[in-house]
Design an enzyme around this catalytic site. Structure first.
Site, mmCIF file in Angstrom:
data_model
loop_
_atom_site.group_PDB
_atom_site.id
_atom_site.type_symbol
_atom_site.label_atom_id
_atom_site.label_comp_id
_atom_site.label_asym_id
_atom_site.label_seq_id
_atom_site.Cartn_x
_atom_site.Cartn_y
_atom_site.Cartn_z
ATOM 1 N N ASP A 34 0.915 -1.085 0.075
ATOM 2 C CA ASP A 34 0.060 0.035 0.008
ATOM 3 C C ASP A 34 0.844 1.299 -0.010
ATOM 4 O OD1 ASP A 34 -2.235 1.360 0.053
ATOM 5 O OD2 ASP A 34 -3.051 0.956 2.086
ATOM 6 N N HIS A 35 0.356 2.481 0.201
ATOM 7 C CA HIS A 35 0.661 3.592 0.203
ATOM 8 C C HIS A 35 2.447 3.793 0.319
ATOM 9 C CE1 HIS A 35 -2.784 6.041 -0.168
ATOM 10 N NE2 HIS A 35 -3.414 5.088 0.415
ATOM 11 N N ASN B 134 -9.747 -0.373 -1.107
ATOM 12 C CA ASN B 134 -9.126 -0.665 0.015
ATOM 13 C C ASN B 134 -9.842 -0.623 1.398
ATOM 14 O OD1 ASN B 134 -6.976 -0.342 -2.001
ATOM 15 N ND2 ASN B 134 -5.739 1.173 -0.983
ATOM 16 N N GLU C 228 -3.179 8.326 6.949
ATOM 17 C CA GLU C 228 -2.749 6.879 6.858
ATOM 18 C C GLU C 228 -1.345 6.569 6.841
ATOM 19 O OE1 GLU C 228 -4.316 2.503 5.038
ATOM 20 O OE2 GLU C 228 -3.968 4.370 3.432
ATOM 21 N N HIS D 59 -9.281 8.933 4.087
ATOM 22 C CA HIS D 59 -8.762 7.896 4.865
ATOM 23 C C HIS D 59 -9.451 7.927 6.214
ATOM 24 C CE1 HIS D 59 -5.361 7.452 2.172
ATOM 25 N NE2 HIS D 59 -5.853 6.229 1.890
ATOM 26 N N HIS E 255 -9.786 4.538 -2.915
ATOM 27 C CA HIS E 255 -9.219 4.510 -1.569
ATOM 28 C C HIS E 255 -10.098 5.379 -0.685
ATOM 29 C CE1 HIS E 255 -4.735 3.563 -2.156
ATOM 30 N NE2 HIS E 255 -5.132 3.822 -3.436
#
Length: 340
Positions: free
Chosen positions: A95-96, A271, A169, A212, A249
Site C-alpha cells: 500500500d501507500h 481498499n 494513513e 482515509h 481509496h
C-alpha cells in the site's frame, strides 16, 4: 490455490472490469489478520487482494529493528505457503509508499521480484503502490515512469496515486478540501506519461473526494461519477474505451450507491483497513471486559489461563474480521466470482 501468478492477476483485473465488480484489498499486519482475510475471501468464494502498508511492514519487521522490507518479505513468504490451503486466488500488494520511503521499501521489493523472475519464478508481490500525491504532478509521473519500467521487468503491476486522498494513513496526511478531485487534465497527463497499458499495466488511484479513516456516509462529499469523466475524457484520445483501471481509496463508510457508481465507472480494487481493524479488535475488547478477572491477576489471584491464552480471543478476532471481508465482497459484487 497458490498466490496469483502474473497471468492470473491480470485475468482477475480484466474480469473485474468487464463484470463491473471490484476486489476488496485488505490491509494486514500479522499472520492472524492475513488468515482472517483469506478466510473471508474463501467463504465469499471470491479472489482478492491482500496488502501491507509501510507502517504495517514496519510493525511486521518487529519493534527491535522495524525493518519494513524484512517484515513485508516475511509475511509474503508466509502467505505463499498458507494460501495453498484456500480455494481462491490472492494477489499480494504493498500500500501507500511516499517518496522518502521508496528506497527503503518499494524499490528493494521490486528488485527482489526481478531476481525471482530472472530465476524462473513468480514475483513475491504482484503489485506495488507509489504514492506521489504529495509531489507535483510532473515529479510524481516522472518517478512513476521509472517505477513502471522496473515493475515490468518483475512482471508486476504498479499502482499510482496522482492526486491526494484526504485524511491520514501511516503518517501521510492531506487536508480535506477541493484538491481531492482529479481533473481530466490530470488524467490526460497521466496517460501521456505512462501510456494506457502499452508501457506496462498500472492501477490508477484517482481522487473523487476520498478520505482515509473513520467517517459516516454523508460526512465526506464523494463524487464517483467523476471517474466517468476521466474515462470519457481520455478514452477517445488514446483509442480505448475506459482506459483506466481505478482504485477506490478511503472506502470505509461509503454508501452502497457510491460504491455502485464507482464500480460502473471502472473501479477494480477498493481498499479496506479501518473497518477491518475495528472488526478484528471489537471481539477482543468484548472478551477482555467479560473476562477481566480471568485475563488479569486481580487481588493476588492467578487469573485464568483459558481466558488470557491469545488463542481464546484470537479466534474470535479472526472470525469477526473474516465476516467483514465477506461483507466487503458482497458490497463490491465479487462474491462467487473466483476463477475456477
Amino acid at each position: 490455490m497458490p498466490i496469483a501468478s502474473p497471468d492470473i492477476y491480470n485475468e482477475m483485473i480484466d474480469r473485474a472490469k468487464a463484470g463491473k465488480f471490484a476486489y476488496p484489498a485488505i490491509n494486514v499486519t500479522s499472520t492472524q489478520t492475513l488468515h482472517a482475510a483469506l478466510r473471508g475471501f474463501a467463504e465469499a468464494e471470491s479472489d482478492g487482494i491482500i496488502q501491507i502498508s509501510t507502517g504495517g511492514a514496519e510493525f511486521l519487521g518487529g519493534q527491535y529493528s522495524k525493518d519494513m522490507v524484512s517484515g513485508a518479505v516475511a509475511l509474503a513468504e508466509f502467505a505463499h505457503v498458507v494460501a495453498e490451503k484456500y480455494p481462491i486466488n490472492i494477489a499480494l500488494h504493498t500500500d501507500h509508499c511516499p517518496k522518502d520511503k521508496l528506497d527503503g521499501y518499494v524499490r528493494p521489493l521490486i528488485a527482489l521480484s526481478q531476481e525471482r523472475v530472472s530465476a524462473g519464478r513468480n514475483p513475491l508481490f504482484q503489485s506495488h503502490m507509489w504514492d506521489g500525491s504529495a509531489e507535483t504532478l510532473a515529479d510524481n509521473l516522472a518517478i512513476a515512469r521509472e517505477l513502471l519500467a522496473e515493475a515490468v521487468k518483475a512482471k508486476i503491476i504498479l499502482e499510482v496515486e496522482i492526486t491526494p486522498t484526504g485524511g491520514e494513513e501511516d503518517g501521510i496526511t492531506h487536508e480535506i478540501n477541493d484538491e481531492l478531485y482529479t481533473t481530466v487534465a490530470d488524467a490526460e497527463r497521466t496517460a501521456e506519461a505512462l501510456g494506457t497499458g502499452e508501457k506496462g499495466r498500472y492501477l490508477l488511484a484517482a481522487s473523487f473526494g476520498n478520505v482515509h479513516g473513520v467517517y459516516k456516509p454523508g460526512n465526506v462529499v464523494l463524487r464517483p461519477e467523476l471517474l466517468r469523466d476521466l474515462q470519457d475524457g481520455v478514452g477517445p484520445k488514446v483509442g480505448k474505451t475506459d482506459p483506466f483501471d481505478f482504485v477506490f481509496h478511503g472506502g470505509s463508510g461509503s454508501s452502497q450507491e457510491e460504491i455502485a457508481t464507482a464500480l460502473e465507472n471502472g473501479v477494480v480494487k477498493m481498499n479496506l483497513d479501518t473497518d477491518t481493524q475495528y472488526a478484528f479488535t471489537r471481539p477482543i475488547a468484548d472478551h477482555m471486559f467479560r473476562n477481566y478477572d480471568g485475563v488479569l491477576k486481580v487481588d493476588g489471584e492467578v487469573g485464568s489461563k483459558k481466558t488470557y491464552d491469545p488463542r481464546s480471543w484470537g479466534k474470535l478476532a479472526e472470525k469477526s474480521m473474516s465476516e467483514r471481508v465477506t461483507l466487503a465482497c458482497s458490497d463490491l459484487r465479487s462474491t462467487g466470482t473466483k476463477l475456477k
